[in-house]
Design a protein around this motif. Structure first.
Motif, PDB file in Angstrom:
ATOM      1  N   MET A  84      28.364  58.643  33.899  1.00  0.00           N
ATOM      2  CA  MET A  84      28.484  58.967  32.488  1.00  0.00           C
ATOM      3  C   MET A  84      28.323  57.687  31.669  1.00  0.00           C
ATOM      4  N   PRO A  85      27.435  57.723  30.667  1.00  0.00           N
ATOM      5  CA  PRO A  85      27.231  56.519  29.857  1.00  0.00           C
ATOM      6  C   PRO A  85      28.464  56.176  29.021  1.00  0.00           C
ATOM      7  N   THR A  86      28.628  54.897  28.761  1.00  0.00           N
ATOM      8  CA  THR A  86      29.725  54.450  27.909  1.00  0.00           C
ATOM      9  C   THR A  86      29.372  54.739  26.450  1.00  0.00           C
ATOM     10  N   ALA A  87      30.356  54.604  25.583  1.00  0.00           N
ATOM     11  CA  ALA A  87      30.110  54.791  24.152  1.00  0.00           C
ATOM     12  C   ALA A  87      29.069  53.786  23.675  1.00  0.00           C
ATOM     13  N   TYR A  88      29.172  52.557  24.134  1.00  0.00           N
ATOM     14  CA  TYR A  88      28.198  51.534  23.741  1.00  0.00           C
ATOM     15  C   TYR A  88      26.795  51.937  24.182  1.00  0.00           C
ATOM     16  N   ASP A  89      26.654  52.400  25.424  1.00  0.00           N
ATOM     17  CA  ASP A  89      25.344  52.814  25.931  1.00  0.00           C
ATOM     18  C   ASP A  89      24.766  53.953  25.093  1.00  0.00           C
ATOM     19  N   THR A  90      25.611  54.891  24.711  1.00  0.00           N
ATOM     20  CA  THR A  90      25.166  56.024  23.906  1.00  0.00           C
ATOM     21  C   THR A  90      24.707  55.569  22.524  1.00  0.00           C
ATOM     22  N   ILE A  91      25.499  54.704  21.898  1.00  0.00           N
ATOM     23  CA  ILE A  91      25.152  54.189  20.568  1.00  0.00           C
ATOM     24  C   ILE A  91      23.873  53.357  20.644  1.00  0.00           C
ATOM     25  N   ARG A  92      23.775  52.525  21.667  1.00  0.00           N
ATOM     26  CA  ARG A  92      22.590  51.684  21.857  1.00  0.00           C
ATOM     27  C   ARG A  92      21.339  52.549  22.016  1.00  0.00           C
ATOM     28  N   ALA A  93      21.420  53.556  22.873  1.00  0.00           N
ATOM     29  CA  ALA A  93      20.275  54.436  23.097  1.00  0.00           C
ATOM     30  C   ALA A  93      19.868  55.144  21.808  1.00  0.00           C
ATOM     31  N   CYS A  94      20.840  55.554  21.040  1.00  0.00           N
ATOM     32  CA  CYS A  94      20.572  56.217  19.764  1.00  0.00           C
ATOM     33  C   CYS A  94      19.826  55.282  18.822  1.00  0.00           C
ATOM     34  N   LEU A  95      20.285  54.052  18.709  1.00  0.00           N
ATOM     35  CA  LEU A  95      19.649  53.092  17.810  1.00  0.00           C
ATOM     36  C   LEU A  95      18.209  52.805  18.229  1.00  0.00           C
ATOM     37  N   VAL A  96      17.996  52.667  19.524  1.00  0.00           N
ATOM     38  CA  VAL A  96      16.658  52.360  20.029  1.00  0.00           C
ATOM     39  C   VAL A  96      15.737  53.578  19.921  1.00  0.00           C
ATOM     40  N   ASP A  97      16.230  54.722  20.351  1.00  0.00           N
ATOM     41  CA  ASP A  97      15.382  55.923  20.421  1.00  0.00           C
ATOM     42  C   ASP A  97      15.182  56.623  19.084  1.00  0.00           C
ATOM     43  N   GLU A  98      16.221  56.713  18.289  1.00  0.00           N
ATOM     44  CA  GLU A  98      16.135  57.503  17.061  1.00  0.00           C
ATOM     45  C   GLU A  98      15.936  56.672  15.791  1.00  0.00           C
ATOM     46  N   PHE A  99      16.387  55.422  15.828  1.00  0.00           N
ATOM     47  CA  PHE A  99      16.260  54.583  14.637  1.00  0.00           C
ATOM     48  C   PHE A  99      15.220  53.480  14.823  1.00  0.00           C
ATOM     49  N   ASP A 100      14.533  53.502  15.960  1.00  0.00           N
ATOM     50  CA  ASP A 100      13.456  52.553  16.259  1.00  0.00           C
ATOM     51  C   ASP A 100      13.866  51.092  16.118  1.00  0.00           C
ATOM     52  N   VAL A 101      15.099  50.789  16.521  1.00  0.00           N
ATOM     53  CA  VAL A 101      15.574  49.404  16.515  1.00  0.00           C
ATOM     54  C   VAL A 101      15.132  48.766  17.835  1.00  0.00           C
TER      55      VAL A 101
END
Length: 80
Positions: free
Chosen positions: A1-18
């Motif tokens: 299970m991904p950590t909260a940081y991993d989830t937030i990081r993936a969101c920023l990279v995948d959805e916000f194109d950071v």
């Protein structure tokens, strides 16, 4: 299970194109060039994916602080 940081990081990279290179625990949301609308969207995505409400998301918060808040909230909920 991904950590909260991993989830937030993936969101920023995948959805916000950071760029993954700048998404680090000590990066502030402001340093990632997220405007106020993006911060609102990020808080909604965090709530959706993690079940954690982040009402005080501000540009000066770091990703590490945001993830720590999510982890603490999740841990408190697990105790109940």
């Amino acid at each position: 299970m991904p950590t909260a940081y991993d989830t937030i990081r993936a969101c920023l990279v995948d959805e916000f194109d950071v760029s993954p290179a700048v998404v680090t625990p000590d990066a502030t949301l402001a340093s990632l060039a997220l405007d106020s609308l993006a911060l609102v969207e990020l808080s909604l995505v965090v709530e959706e994916r993690l079940g954690v409400t982040v009402a005080d998301i501000t540009p000066d918060r770091t990703l590490g602080e945001l993830a720590a808040h999510a982890d603490a909230t999740l841990a408190a909920g697990a105790v109940s």
